[in-house]
Motif scaffolding. Sequence first.
Motif, PDB file in Angstrom:
ATOM      1  N   MET A  43     -22.754 -36.372  50.059  1.00  0.00           N
ATOM      2  CA  MET A  43     -23.033 -37.743  50.503  1.00  0.00           C
ATOM      3  C   MET A  43     -22.690 -38.002  51.975  1.00  0.00           C
ATOM      4  O   MET A  43     -23.010 -39.058  52.502  1.00  0.00           O
ATOM      5  N   GLN A  44     -21.980 -37.067  52.609  1.00  0.00           N
ATOM      6  CA  GLN A  44     -21.695 -37.192  54.053  1.00  0.00           C
ATOM      7  C   GLN A  44     -21.085 -38.555  54.398  1.00  0.00           C
ATOM      8  O   GLN A  44     -21.548 -39.257  55.294  1.00  0.00           O
ATOM      9  N   ILE A  88     -28.136 -47.857  53.119  1.00  0.00           N
ATOM     10  CA  ILE A  88     -29.302 -47.088  52.663  1.00  0.00           C
ATOM     11  C   ILE A  88     -29.713 -47.540  51.254  1.00  0.00           C
ATOM     12  O   ILE A  88     -30.887 -47.815  50.995  1.00  0.00           O
ATOM     13  N   ALA A  89     -28.727 -47.642  50.368  1.00  0.00           N
ATOM     14  CA  ALA A  89     -29.030 -48.036  48.981  1.00  0.00           C
ATOM     15  C   ALA A  89     -29.586 -49.451  48.929  1.00  0.00           C
ATOM     16  O   ALA A  89     -30.538 -49.737  48.180  1.00  0.00           O
ATOM     17  N   GLU A  91     -31.155 -51.080  51.331  1.00  0.00           N
ATOM     18  CA  GLU A  91     -32.515 -51.100  51.891  1.00  0.00           C
ATOM     19  C   GLU A  91     -33.533 -50.552  50.903  1.00  0.00           C
ATOM     20  O   GLU A  91     -34.638 -51.078  50.763  1.00  0.00           O
ATOM     21  N   LEU A  92     -33.149 -49.486  50.222  1.00  0.00           N
ATOM     22  CA  LEU A  92     -34.107 -48.821  49.328  1.00  0.00           C
ATOM     23  C   LEU A  92     -34.427 -49.668  48.103  1.00  0.00           C
ATOM     24  O   LEU A  92     -35.556 -49.648  47.601  1.00  0.00           O
ATOM     25  N   GLU A  99     -20.490 -50.739  43.833  1.00  0.00           N
ATOM     26  CA  GLU A  99     -19.889 -49.394  43.777  1.00  0.00           C
ATOM     27  C   GLU A  99     -19.558 -48.859  45.181  1.00  0.00           C
ATOM     28  O   GLU A  99     -18.660 -48.026  45.324  1.00  0.00           O
ATOM     29  N   ARG A 105     -15.282 -44.008  46.626  1.00  0.00           N
ATOM     30  CA  ARG A 105     -16.040 -43.829  47.857  1.00  0.00           C
ATOM     31  C   ARG A 105     -15.079 -43.682  49.046  1.00  0.00           C
ATOM     32  O   ARG A 105     -15.267 -42.847  49.922  1.00  0.00           O
TER      33      ARG A 105
ATOM     34  N   MET B 175     -27.876 -34.672  57.338  1.00  0.00           N
ATOM     35  CA  MET B 175     -28.334 -35.820  58.125  1.00  0.00           C
ATOM     36  C   MET B 175     -28.182 -35.545  59.632  1.00  0.00           C
ATOM     37  O   MET B 175     -27.230 -34.887  60.049  1.00  0.00           O
ATOM     38  N   TYR B 192     -32.263 -48.079  58.337  1.00  0.00           N
ATOM     39  CA  TYR B 192     -31.804 -46.711  58.050  1.00  0.00           C
ATOM     40  C   TYR B 192     -32.915 -45.858  57.435  1.00  0.00           C
ATOM     41  O   TYR B 192     -33.023 -44.677  57.711  1.00  0.00           O
ATOM     42  N   LEU B 193     -33.739 -46.476  56.596  1.00  0.00           N
ATOM     43  CA  LEU B 193     -34.778 -45.684  55.927  1.00  0.00           C
ATOM     44  C   LEU B 193     -35.764 -45.089  56.935  1.00  0.00           C
ATOM     45  O   LEU B 193     -36.206 -43.949  56.776  1.00  0.00           O
ATOM     46  N   LEU B 196     -34.175 -42.213  58.549  1.00  0.00           N
ATOM     47  CA  LEU B 196     -33.966 -41.085  57.635  1.00  0.00           C
ATOM     48  C   LEU B 196     -35.261 -40.412  57.196  1.00  0.00           C
ATOM     49  O   LEU B 196     -35.225 -39.461  56.402  1.00  0.00           O
ATOM     50  N   TYR B 199     -35.326 -36.631  57.494  1.00  0.00           N
ATOM     51  CA  TYR B 199     -34.278 -36.010  56.663  1.00  0.00           C
ATOM     52  C   TYR B 199     -34.640 -36.102  55.179  1.00  0.00           C
ATOM     53  O   TYR B 199     -34.475 -35.135  54.431  1.00  0.00           O
ATOM     54  N   PHE B 219     -32.761 -37.858  50.205  1.00  0.00           N
ATOM     55  CA  PHE B 219     -31.348 -38.221  50.357  1.00  0.00           C
ATOM     56  C   PHE B 219     -31.120 -39.685  49.972  1.00  0.00           C
ATOM     57  O   PHE B 219     -30.181 -40.007  49.243  1.00  0.00           O
ATOM     58  N   SER B 220     -31.980 -40.567  50.422  1.00  0.00           N
ATOM     59  CA  SER B 220     -31.818 -41.997  50.119  1.00  0.00           C
ATOM     60  C   SER B 220     -31.764 -42.229  48.603  1.00  0.00           C
ATOM     61  O   SER B 220     -30.940 -42.998  48.114  1.00  0.00           O
ATOM     62  N   GLN B 221     -32.658 -41.545  47.891  1.00  0.00           N
ATOM     63  CA  GLN B 221     -32.675 -41.701  46.428  1.00  0.00           C
ATOM     64  C   GLN B 221     -31.396 -41.129  45.825  1.00  0.00           C
ATOM     65  O   GLN B 221     -30.844 -41.687  44.872  1.00  0.00           O
ATOM     66  N   GLN B 222     -30.920 -40.028  46.374  1.00  0.00           N
ATOM     67  CA  GLN B 222     -29.659 -39.437  45.881  1.00  0.00           C
ATOM     68  C   GLN B 222     -28.496 -40.411  46.046  1.00  0.00           C
ATOM     69  O   GLN B 222     -27.619 -40.496  45.180  1.00  0.00           O
ATOM     70  N   VAL B 223     -28.486 -41.125  47.158  1.00  0.00           N
ATOM     71  CA  VAL B 223     -27.416 -42.098  47.396  1.00  0.00           C
ATOM     72  C   VAL B 223     -27.425 -43.151  46.285  1.00  0.00           C
ATOM     73  O   VAL B 223     -26.384 -43.477  45.695  1.00  0.00           O
ATOM     74  N   VAL B 224     -28.599 -43.662  45.962  1.00  0.00           N
ATOM     75  CA  VAL B 224     -28.720 -44.687  44.917  1.00  0.00           C
ATOM     76  C   VAL B 224     -28.277 -44.126  43.568  1.00  0.00           C
ATOM     77  O   VAL B 224     -27.511 -44.758  42.828  1.00  0.00           O
ATOM     78  N   ARG B 226     -26.257 -41.656  42.953  1.00  0.00           N
ATOM     79  CA  ARG B 226     -24.797 -41.459  42.958  1.00  0.00           C
ATOM     80  C   ARG B 226     -24.062 -42.773  42.715  1.00  0.00           C
ATOM     81  O   ARG B 226     -23.072 -42.819  41.994  1.00  0.00           O
ATOM     82  N   LEU B 227     -24.536 -43.834  43.334  1.00  0.00           N
ATOM     83  CA  LEU B 227     -23.869 -45.129  43.169  1.00  0.00           C
ATOM     84  C   LEU B 227     -24.025 -45.626  41.727  1.00  0.00           C
ATOM     85  O   LEU B 227     -23.110 -46.224  41.167  1.00  0.00           O
TER      86      LEU B 227
END
Lengths: 251, 251
Positions: A43-44, A88-89, A91-92, A99, A105, B175, B192-193, B196, B199, B219-224, B226-227
Amino acid sequence: MNNTIKHQLEHRTIREFKDKEIPMEWMKEFVEVIRRTASSTGMQTYSIIRVTSTDLKEKIAKVCGQEYVKRAPELLIFIADAFRNNQIAEELTGKEYSESHDMDRFFQGWTDSCLAAQNLTNAVESKGLGAVYLGSILNDAEKIIDLLKLPKLTFPVLGVGFRYPNQEPQIKPRMEMKLRLFENEYVTFENYLRELEDYNEEMQTYYDLREANRRVDSFSQQVVTRLKNTLENRTKILKVIMKQSFELKIN
Amino acid sequence: MNNTIKHQLEHRTIREFKDKEIPMEWMKEFVEVIRRTASSTGMQTYSIIRVTSTDLKEKIAKVCGQEYVKRAPELLIFIADAFRNNQIAEELTGKEYSESHDMDRFFQGWTDSCLAAQNLTNAVESKGLGAVYLGSILNDAEKIIDLLKLPKLTFPVLGVGFRYPNQEPQIKPRMEMKLRLFENEYVTFENYLRELEDYNEEMQTYYDLREANRRVDSFSQQVVTRLKNTLENRTKILKVIMKQSFELKIN
């Protein structure tokens, strides 16, 4: 023994540096080393502020209570950063993510920052350069947050100053691993002072460049002195962490 | 570029290892590298548990929720340790030190543990070996404390498994540093999107050995994701830290 390990075993803190630039190419390599460092679940969760302003260095040196900090030719501050992924989350998905505010985190970001800082230090030392860690930025985390304009969900973890060494300190004696490396379960000792006899003696032969002209205390005595000189600000770090919008969840 | 940095830039996580011992001499070097790692104010506020018991590895693997952990041929758990210095100070003075319980000591121990773990990882990788970080031990910190018989004023931080790699994963895309390395002050981005885009695309070309036969998410989807998959246990880490006798001092 290879060169990497040779340098690792010769590690010592360098606090004074020569007035000499490093090749641009090296700096690029160092940044790439930071970038390639392992990071929790990929997650950097960390960022870095490169401090180039002399004025800012002076202010940070004041927080650290160590005036040599203002002379650090290269100074990077590592930041636990849950802010970016939260943005990022959001925005998406157009949703808020509570969380992003949790202590998991936060700790991932703290760990990521430390791993990246040590990876950098290894790269720096592999070039024959020297480095100093600045945990002392936490003497006033709130001030550092203010100085570096850190947004919510970020937190300063530690600084690294580096470049060509202008001093040659002794390698500092370290405690025997018998007292801190255990197999399968933690081992306590009945009498630590007895176990530390040799180490305490060895420590007193160490010549600390910061306290010239006197022998340093035994390790045991240093432990007591450190506990006595506790900075209240540092013990209340969680209050600043809360202020940065992290949720402690202790109930 | 020297060999140290070459290895650092080739870092990838290794989760499967060959059934082959490493020379005893190497293990001694690794332990010495850990021992020589920089430590906050020289206090060496960390310890290491080397896990050799198969039964214990299996139990730790369960906490991690990752069965490959039980096959880690070499497994070290890094522990933030304010217990030892507390004992030393009490023995030396016959007094109790409430300062040993504060969060400053805790964070020093956490940082020390991470620096030592990364230093070890660099040594390991410099020999052509591979390593995996196990932040997942924090899925149930209380259970790890119980399994490793950790006393008060100690806390598990992260694990490192290592030895000869038995897999060759791709290097994972990272990133751009533009989004995480700033000069003098933190920089936020409006979108941010958009930043990114490249990336996210690059990440989808990455082949994750753990999820064969499908492209990985952006990556953006991975962040979501993970949360969303937050483990409640992990978010309540401060409760376990309190149980280990650390004082939060939030009032």
